[in-house]
Design a protein around this motif. Structure first.
Motif, PDB file in Angstrom:
ATOM      1  N   LYS A   1       0.846  -1.205   0.000  1.00  0.00           N
ATOM      2  CA  LYS A   1       0.000   0.000   0.000  1.00  0.00           C
ATOM      3  C   LYS A   1       0.871   1.240   0.000  1.00  0.00           C
ATOM      4  O   LYS A   1       1.818   1.351   0.778  1.00  0.00           O
ATOM      5  N   LEU A   2       0.541   2.173  -0.901  1.00  0.00           N
ATOM      6  CA  LEU A   2       1.172   3.487  -0.934  1.00  0.00           C
ATOM      7  C   LEU A   2       0.184   4.480  -0.351  1.00  0.00           C
ATOM      8  O   LEU A   2      -0.893   4.704  -0.913  1.00  0.00           O
ATOM      9  N   ALA A   3       0.540   5.069   0.782  1.00  0.00           N
ATOM     10  CA  ALA A   3      -0.370   5.993   1.455  1.00  0.00           C
ATOM     11  C   ALA A   3      -0.569   7.255   0.625  1.00  0.00           C
ATOM     12  O   ALA A   3       0.304   7.660  -0.144  1.00  0.00           O
TER      13      ALA A   3
ATOM     14  N   CYS B   1       4.386  -4.441   1.394  1.00  0.00           N
ATOM     15  CA  CYS B   1       5.198  -3.245   1.668  1.00  0.00           C
ATOM     16  C   CYS B   1       4.293  -2.116   2.167  1.00  0.00           C
ATOM     17  O   CYS B   1       3.118  -2.033   1.799  1.00  0.00           O
ATOM     18  N   ILE B   2       4.851  -1.248   2.990  1.00  0.00           N
ATOM     19  CA  ILE B   2       4.161  -0.048   3.450  1.00  0.00           C
ATOM     20  C   ILE B   2       4.969   1.154   2.979  1.00  0.00           C
ATOM     21  O   ILE B   2       6.126   1.318   3.363  1.00  0.00           O
ATOM     22  N   VAL B   3       4.353   1.976   2.147  1.00  0.00           N
ATOM     23  CA  VAL B   3       5.004   3.180   1.625  1.00  0.00           C
ATOM     24  C   VAL B   3       4.265   4.376   2.207  1.00  0.00           C
ATOM     25  O   VAL B   3       3.076   4.567   1.954  1.00  0.00           O
ATOM     26  N   GLY B   4       4.949   5.160   3.024  1.00  0.00           N
ATOM     27  CA  GLY B   4       4.312   6.255   3.740  1.00  0.00           C
ATOM     28  C   GLY B   4       3.914   7.414   2.835  1.00  0.00           C
ATOM     29  O   GLY B   4       4.143   7.412   1.627  1.00  0.00           O
ATOM     30  N   GLU B   5       3.323   8.427   3.457  1.00  0.00           N
ATOM     31  CA  GLU B   5       2.896   9.611   2.721  1.00  0.00           C
ATOM     32  C   GLU B   5       4.105  10.375   2.155  1.00  0.00           C
ATOM     33  O   GLU B   5       5.189  10.371   2.734  1.00  0.00           O
ATOM     34  N   GLN B   6       3.877  10.993   1.019  1.00  0.00           N
ATOM     35  CA  GLN B   6       4.858  11.883   0.393  1.00  0.00           C
ATOM     36  C   GLN B   6       6.189  11.177   0.080  1.00  0.00           C
ATOM     37  O   GLN B   6       7.257  11.806   0.103  1.00  0.00           O
TER      38      GLN B   6
ATOM     39  N   VAL C   1       8.914  -4.415   2.842  1.00  0.00           N
ATOM     40  CA  VAL C   1       9.702  -3.201   3.033  1.00  0.00           C
ATOM     41  C   VAL C   1       8.810  -2.074   3.554  1.00  0.00           C
ATOM     42  O   VAL C   1       7.659  -1.933   3.126  1.00  0.00           O
ATOM     43  N   VAL C   2       9.338  -1.269   4.470  1.00  0.00           N
ATOM     44  CA  VAL C   2       8.643  -0.086   4.984  1.00  0.00           C
ATOM     45  C   VAL C   2       9.460   1.140   4.605  1.00  0.00           C
ATOM     46  O   VAL C   2      10.646   1.226   4.932  1.00  0.00           O
ATOM     47  N   LEU C   3       8.820   2.075   3.896  1.00  0.00           N
ATOM     48  CA  LEU C   3       9.459   3.336   3.513  1.00  0.00           C
ATOM     49  C   LEU C   3       8.767   4.456   4.271  1.00  0.00           C
ATOM     50  O   LEU C   3       7.580   4.722   4.068  1.00  0.00           O
TER      51      LEU C   3
ATOM     52  N   PRO D   1      11.582   8.060   8.533  1.00  0.00           N
ATOM     53  CA  PRO D   1      11.147   9.179   7.706  1.00  0.00           C
ATOM     54  C   PRO D   1      12.326   9.903   7.049  1.00  0.00           C
ATOM     55  O   PRO D   1      13.426   9.953   7.588  1.00  0.00           O
ATOM     56  N   TYR D   2      12.069  10.434   5.873  1.00  0.00           N
ATOM     57  CA  TYR D   2      12.976  11.361   5.183  1.00  0.00           C
ATOM     58  C   TYR D   2      14.343  10.754   4.881  1.00  0.00           C
ATOM     59  O   TYR D   2      15.363  11.444   4.924  1.00  0.00           O
ATOM     60  N   VAL D   3      14.350   9.471   4.557  1.00  0.00           N
ATOM     61  CA  VAL D   3      15.568   8.827   4.055  1.00  0.00           C
ATOM     62  C   VAL D   3      15.712   9.174   2.567  1.00  0.00           C
ATOM     63  O   VAL D   3      14.722   9.227   1.828  1.00  0.00           O
ATOM     64  N   TYR D   4      16.941   9.408   2.128  1.00  0.00           N
ATOM     65  CA  TYR D   4      17.189   9.781   0.734  1.00  0.00           C
ATOM     66  C   TYR D   4      18.173   8.792   0.128  1.00  0.00           C
ATOM     67  O   TYR D   4      19.312   8.674   0.595  1.00  0.00           O
TER      68      TYR D   4
END
Length: 278
Positions: free
Chosen positions: A54-56, A74-79, A104-106, A128-131
């Motif tokens: 899911k992509l939030a 996988c969990i893909v967070g907001e933005q 995977v969790v982003l 959060p905010y990994v690049y």
């Protein structure tokens, strides 16, 4: 007159409360409806998206979706930004550019910029905010603006089971082994061995593990004790009310006796209280 003022103030407060609840309910609906899954991909046509992924909503920038493969669960967070290729609408050939494994969790606001191959292994967790980027600016020509010079690109590989802390940056050419901890704010380049902890900018290895000696330097805190199999939510709720909970560390089971769960004697208490319902 003061009484009327109070009535008007109460009505205004009631209306604000109603409006607030309506806005929150509407936003909840938008988030549910805008989420992307394998069954509801919306405008995004990924090369693959696994079951349970899911992509939030709202999503970040996403382009090159046909060359992006997302694993299952996988969990893909907001933005979160996911891109394949230097820009949209390019033909990148037959092979995927960005591969994300299963489980995977982003974290919110993270970026994976895959101008060339980027691979994220199974069961990786990003704060959060990994690049993560496979591209770096070049500045060979001192007379041409850096942004107009052709960039350097190198593949990136992140092994399975890694934990990447908040605000970490993973640079082109990084090859991170399995079960690696990347500390918050670290800037990683080059190779990182399996079972290591890296920290700093640029990141360096601060702890490693070997089969003979364990962690070097040794861990400062004992390993947490996992919840034993078969423990029910009711038992955990009852345990949370006991001040002597820490004395249970290391137990592997909670035997049932006559329909009630008993524990070793703790300061005179030997039983968890019965509870009705969930």
């Amino acid at each position: 007159m003061p009484g009327n003022k109070n009535v008007f103030s109460s009505m205004a407060a009631w209306r604000r409360g109603v409006a607030q609840r309506a806005v929150h309910a509407g936003w909840d609906w938008v988030q549910r409806t805008g989420a992307v899954t394998a069954r509801r991909p919306g405008r995004l046509r990924f090369g693959a998206i696994g079951e349970g992924t899911k992509l939030a909503f709202p999503q970040g920038t996403v382009f090159g979706a046909p060359w992006i493969r997302l694993g299952a669960h996988c969990i893909v967070g907001e933005q979160v930004t996911l891109t394949a290729g230097l820009m949209p609408d390019l033909d990148l050939g037959p092979d995927p550019i960005l591969r994300v494994g299963d489980g995977v969790v982003l974290g919110r606001g993270s970026h994976i910029i895959a101008d060339t191959t980027v691979t994220v292994g199974d069961d990786c967790y990003f704060g959060p905010y990994v690049y993560v980027t496979s591209t770096n600016h070049s500045y060979d020509d001192p007379h041409t603006p850096i942004g107009k010079q052709w960039p350097r690109m190198e593949p990136v590989e992140i092994g399975s089971g890694c934990w990447v802390g908040t605000g970490a940056v993973i640079l082109p050419g990084a090859r991170i082994g399995r079960n690696v901890v990347v500390a918050a704010g670290a800037v990683v380049r080059g190779e990182v061995p399996d079972h290591a902890v890296v920290a700093g900018a640029p990141a360096r290895v601060v702890r490693t593990w070997c089969a003979e000696r364990g962690w070097e330097p040794p861990l400062r805190t004992p390993a947490p004790v996992p919840i034993p199999e078969g423990v029910t939510p009711e038992q955990l709720l009852a345990l949370s009310e006991l001040p002597e909970l820490s004395e249970l560390a290391g137990r592997t089971e909670l035997p049932e006796v006559s329909g009630r769960t008993e524990l070793p004697e703790l300061s005179g208490r030997t039983e968890l209280p019965d509870r009705e319902g969930p």
